[in-house]
Each structure stands twice: as structure tokens, then as C-alpha cells.
Write a protein that holds these residues in place. Structure first.
Motif, short mmCIF file in Angstrom:
data_model
loop_
_atom_site.label_atom_id
_atom_site.label_comp_id
_atom_site.label_asym_id
_atom_site.label_seq_id
_atom_site.Cartn_x
_atom_site.Cartn_y
_atom_site.Cartn_z
N THR A 1 -1.55 122.62 -90.27
CA THR A 1 -1.86 122.18 -91.63
C THR A 1 -3.35 121.95 -91.79
OG1 THR A 1 0.30 121.09 -91.84
CG2 THR A 1 -1.41 120.43 -93.38
N THR B 1 -6.13 120.41 -94.63
CA THR B 1 -6.11 119.48 -95.76
C THR B 1 -7.42 119.57 -96.54
OG1 THR B 1 -4.67 117.96 -94.57
CG2 THR B 1 -5.81 117.10 -96.50
N THR C 1 -1.00 116.93 -102.76
CA THR C 1 -1.48 116.27 -101.54
C THR C 1 -2.71 116.95 -100.94
OG1 THR C 1 -0.06 117.61 -100.10
CG2 THR C 1 0.88 115.59 -101.01
N GLU D 1 -2.48 119.76 -99.18
CA GLU D 1 -2.06 120.38 -97.92
C GLU D 1 -1.91 121.90 -98.05
OE1 GLU D 1 0.63 117.01 -95.67
OE2 GLU D 1 1.62 118.39 -97.02
N VAL E 1 -0.31 124.70 -95.57
CA VAL E 1 0.53 124.79 -94.36
C VAL E 1 0.72 126.24 -93.98
CG1 VAL E 1 2.76 124.20 -93.35
CG2 VAL E 1 1.70 122.67 -95.03
#
Length: 554
Positions: A3, A5, A216, A218, A220
Motif C-alpha cells: 500500500t 499512501t 483515505t 490509499e 493498494v
């Protein structure tokens, strides 16, 4: 699952394959121009072709996207840029001369900051497109897509972002950019999940399957079934919530006006058809920034009628011309300034050019009389009660009975008791308020953490303004994009904000979030956020206390 960010700037989740936007290719070796006149003509033709194509793109768009692409076309036609190319042709070939001119302009724009800094990405994109034409190369930008894709780039120009088809572009990720970047604004308006400041994203190979969560931040790689299922359920729940309707209110009936932010007549038509209670911010710059001479009262009034008509008896709050040194007007140039963001912009420019303000107020009064609309006007960049009083009296004298001010400067927030005694209402521009409170340039993506609206110091400024509203019995709203964050909307309500204005797409989730909490619960959330010692702690304090039905969707 690996992940990465970044900073989520447009909510929602999606899964797709990576489509990398390749960086510009290095220029080939060139000999210095043997015929500068002919080569300058070639560069001029290439720039005009770029401008014409951008104009064509802008004509297919509306709202901020159209304005941004049109601004890029104007850059391509800037005579100063072509003049700069000419100065390099004695030592360079045409492509290198163009590249050098664009680079010099970009440095100047960056140093000037504000509106100019916002145009650097446009400028570089214009240069890359013109270089491609000169060299017979494929046009730079997003590659051809054949299925659901997550576009990853260092940064994206409005001309690329604005024409993305959500049927193919399911997500956008950039390593640069910030909360108020073009990518963030356009992606949010088009409902495409987006992340900026995602360092390392360009290292992901083309074609890799990724998941993106624009709430968020994120990104992935190769998301598993559990991740996919959870996000699908979230999307379905969001879709159901989007059907919520009616006035904004807490669960115990405390009314909070839910309003739209608009920039032109096309925006007004879309927002007028939506379930909003009016307009909290109509930005009027679009009529002025591309004009070579001041629009007449008649021209302005005709456009304002188009904007006001779709809203019937719903209020429309109009921000008077927010221009100046950082948003230069060809017909109101007050000269260079060392720090345009702190210079003669907004109301400060209007004090110097009272004729521009008076014409705009006259045009708005005529449009209001013709449509019967409830028009409220507010001045940007107000710092003192004296300025607020000067503007309010002038607006009233022009026939506009409701006049207020933007609170974007900490001085106005701290002295809101005094400012609101002499004006009719206030609206908080949280983007600039955060910038000035935290001394962090909005255009420097690396400072995004300081510009986080959850910074407790920024919330303290909002609280001070709301205390002034309570003491004087005057309404205080928020028209910055933070109003569209469902959790932040609860905090703002708890601080005493009376109205929330945002992109139309964000209204349903904010409406639903309010309906899940009492007014007292909003007050408690506001206290928790202000008691925190960092933006991250403030967000976590609210997230851990708010309704789980809401937080599960964020």
C-alpha cells in the motif's frame, strides 16, 4: 498487499489497471536557428495550434474545467512567451528555444506565487504540446485506454484531467499536487476518486491491478477480495445515501443550509436543478480574467441573469471580483508586487478601482430586479471592520440590501465581533484562511499537511468568527471545500456555522451525516477537535466519536 499512501482529494473507491503518463521525452540535438524569423513563425504556428485545440476542448466542458482549459489556451497565445522564444533563437533551434522560454516563464510564475503559480502546470503542458508539434512527435498526455484504468502521473494539466471519461478513468493518482490543485478540483467535480502527493506511485509498472481509495488516500497494489468487497459495499451504501433529499438538518431539527459553489452560468444550471438550498459562493472572476477591457454593466447584468434564473427564490451569494496582483486583470494592473498573495487583491483592488466595484454592484442589482432573485453580495480579502463597513455601505447604496464579507484573513476572524457589527453576514473561505493562519502557500504540495483544514489553529479561527456571529446575531457560513467533508461539516456545525457551501456532488453525504447526529453531538465533536494537538489527532478524535454508520463509509 503493498500500500502507498498519499493525500485523498476526491472521495470514492475503484479498482483498475495502471495507466502511466510518461514524462516528456528529452529534446533531440538541434543546431542554432539559421533563419530566426522563419523558426519564430513555426513556433507561433505551433502555439496557436495548441491554443485552438484547447479552445475546442474548453467548448465541450463547463464550470471550473472549462475555465481552467481556457486559461491554458490564453497562455499559449501570450505574446510575451513568443517574444521570449525569439530571444533564444540566436543560440538555439526552435524546440530548444521554446523549451528555454517556457522554463524561464515557469520560474517567474513560481516566484510570483498565487494565481501565477497555479498556472505553472498549464504552462509546462502548453510547452510540451507545442514541442511535440514542432518535432512531429505524438501529443503528450494520458495514453489510450481500453478498460477501467487508474491514471498515474507526476502531475496532470487541466486539459488532460478535464476530458477524462469516468467510464475508463476510474481513479487518478499524482506524485505532485495538493488539496487545491487542478487535479483535485476537477476530479472531485467529475466524481473520480483521486490521490495526490503519492510518492513512489510512478514506480508501479503499467498494467498492474490497483485499488484506489480517495477518502483515505490509499493506493493498494493487487487488492485482495476482502478489500474489493469492502469497497464495493461502501460504494453501494454511498449510492443509497445519494438519494437523500431535503433541507440540511441535524437529527433533532437544527437547520444548516446546504448550498452550492458555482463559477458560471453552466454551473448554475446544474446546481439549480439539484437539491440544494441556494448558492453560498458564486465566483464572478470568469467574466473578467480573460477580458482585455472591463466588462460593461450591460454585459455583466446579462450574464448574472443567466446565473440567477435557475434558482428561483433560493438565495444566491455572490463574491465580488476576487482579482488583483495574483489574478491579474489586463485592465486593472497596479504593477508588480513582491508578494502578490499579500498584496492588493480582492477588496483592496476595488478600493483602488472603485469604478470596477460600482459597475459590478450595479449589474448585480439590475439582475436581481429583473429575476426577483434573493441576491447577497460579499467582499473578499477583508481584514478590518472599516473595510467591511465601506463595502457594506457601498453595496446597500447600489440597491443590494444584503451585503457581507469573506473571512479569509486571521485578523477578520479574530475581530469578527467588530466586523459583523457593521455588515450583514460573513462567509469563511477556509482554503485561504488555512493558508494565512499556517503561513503555508496553497500551491506548495509539500506543505499540504499544514494546509489541512483539521489543523486545530484553523478551527480556532473558525470558532472565533462564529463567536462574533453569535454575539451580533449575524449568520456565519463556510464556502471553502472543507464544508464538503462530512466529518468536518459536523465540526463546523458544532462551532456555530449556519450554512455549508460545497460542490453539488458532495451535498448528499453531508446532508446524511448531519441527519445522523444531534446539534449537541456536533458541539461535542467540535470541542474534541479543538482540544487536539495536531490535525491528525483532531480528525481521529472526531472519527472515533462520530456515528459508526458514517465513519464506516469514509
Amino acid at each position: 498487499m503493498r500500500t502507498l499512501t498519499g493525500l485523498g482529494v476526491s472521495g470514492g473507491t475503484a479498482i483498475g489497471v495502471v495507466a502511466l503518463v510518461a514524462p516528456p521525452q528529452p529534446l533531440p540535438d538541434e543546431q542554432p536557428s539559421s533563419d530566426p524569423t522563419a523558426d519564430l513563425s513555426r513556433v507561433a504556428s505551433a502555439l496557436e495550434t495548441v491554443a485552438t485545440r484547447l479552445d475546442a476542448t474548453a467548448s465541450l466542458l463547463d464550470g471550473d474545467a472549462a475555465d481552467m482549459v481556457a486559461a491554458a489556451a490564453a497562455i499559449a497565445r501570450d505574446p510575451g512567451l513568443l517574444e521570449a522564444v525569439g530571444t533564444h533563437l540566436s543560440t538555439m533551434g526552435p524546440a530548444h528555444a521554446l523549451h528555454a522560454a517556457v522554463g524561464g516563464y515557469a520560474e517567474e510564475f513560481t516566484e510570483l506565487g498565487g494565481y501565477f503559480a497555479e498556472r505553472v502546470t498549464d504552462l509546462l503542458d502548453v510547452g510540451a504540446r507545442a514541442e511535440a508539434l514542432l518535432l512531429g512527435r505524438p501529443m503528450p498526455g494520458v495514453p489510450e485506454l481500453h478498460g477501467p484504468s487508474v491514471v498515474i502521473a507526476h502531475d496532470l494539466a487541466p486539459a488532460d484531467t478535464a476530458v477524462m471519461d469516468p467510464a475508463f478513468v476510474v481513479g487518478i493518482v499524482t506524485e505532485a499536487g495538493g488539496r487545491t490543485s487542478h487535479t483535485a478540483i476537477i476530479a472531485s467535480q467529475r466524481g473520480i476518486p483521486a490521490i495526490v502527493q503519492a510518492k513512489g506511485a510512478l514506480d508501479i509498472p503499467d498494467g498492474v491491478r490497483v485499488g484506489i481509495d480517495g477518502d483515505t488516500g490509499e493506493l493498494v497494489l493487487d487488492p485482495d477480495e476482502a478489500w474489493s468487497t469492502a469497497r464495493e459495499e461502501k460504494q453501494l451504501a454511498r449510492a443509497r445515501i445519494s438519494q437523500c433529499s431535503g433541507p440540511g438538518a441535524t437529527s433533532d431539527g437544527h437547520h444548516v443550509l446546504l448550498l452550492a459553489n458555482i463559477g458560471n452560468a453552466a454551473d448554475a444550471e446544474l446546481a439549480g436543478a439539484a437539491d440544494v438550498e441556494g448558492v453560498g459562493l458564486f465566483r464572478t472572476e470568469f467574466l473578467h480574467l480573460s477580458a482585455t477591457q472591463a466588462p460593461t454593466v450591460e454585459e455583466q447584468a446579462a450574464e448574472y441573469v443567466r446565473v440567477l434564473t435557475p434558482f428561483g427564490d433560493r438565495p444566491v451569494t455572490v463574491r465580488t471580483l476576487d482579482a488583483g496582483a495574483d489574478k491579474p486583470l489586463a485592465f486593472a494592473d497596479l504593477g508588480p508586487e513582491p508578494n502578490p498573495a499579500l498584496g492588493r487583491r480582492g477588496l483592496r483592488l476595488m478600493v483602488e478601482r472603485e469604478d470596477l466595484l460600482d459597475d459590478q454592484l450595479t449589474a448585480l442589482a439590475r439582475a436581481a430586479a429583473e429575476t426577483g432573485a434573493l441576491v447577497k453580495v460579499m467582499a473578499p480579502m477583508v481584514s478590518t471592520a472599516r473595510e467591511a463597513d465601506w463595502f457594506t455601505r457601498r453595496a446597500h447604496a447600489a440597491g443590494l440590501p444584503v451585503a457581507g464579507v469573506m473571512i479569509e484573513v486571521p485578523a477578520a476572524a479574530l475581530r469578527a465581533h467588530h466586523v459583523l457589527r457593521v455588515t450583514d453576514f460573513a462567509s469563511l473561505g477556509t482554503n485561504d484562511l488555512a493558508q494565512y493562519t499556517m503561513a503555508a502557500d496553497r500551491m506548495v504540495g509539500e506543505l499540504s499537511a499544514l494546509l489541512d483544514p483539521w489543523q486545530p489553529a484553523v478551527l480556532d479561527m473558525v470558532a472565533a468568527a462564529c463567536e462574533g456571529g453569535s454575539a451580533t446575531g449575524k449568520a456565519v457560513g463556510v464556502c471553502g471545500e472543507s464544508a464538503g467533508d462530512p466529518l468536518m461539516a459536523l465540526v463546523l456545525t458544532g462551532l456555530g456555522v449556519n450554512s455549508l457551501s460545497m460542490s453539488v456532488q458532495r451535498v448528499p453525504m453531508v446532508r446524511w451525516a448531519l441527519s445522523q447526529h444531534t446539534a449537541q453531538e456536533c458541539v461535542q465533536l467540535a470541542v474534541a477537535a479543538r482540544s487536539a494537538d495536531s490535525a491528525e489527532a483532531a480528525l481521529e478524535a472526531v472519527r472515533s466519536t462520530a456515528s459508526t454508520e458514517l465513519t464506516d463509509l469514509l
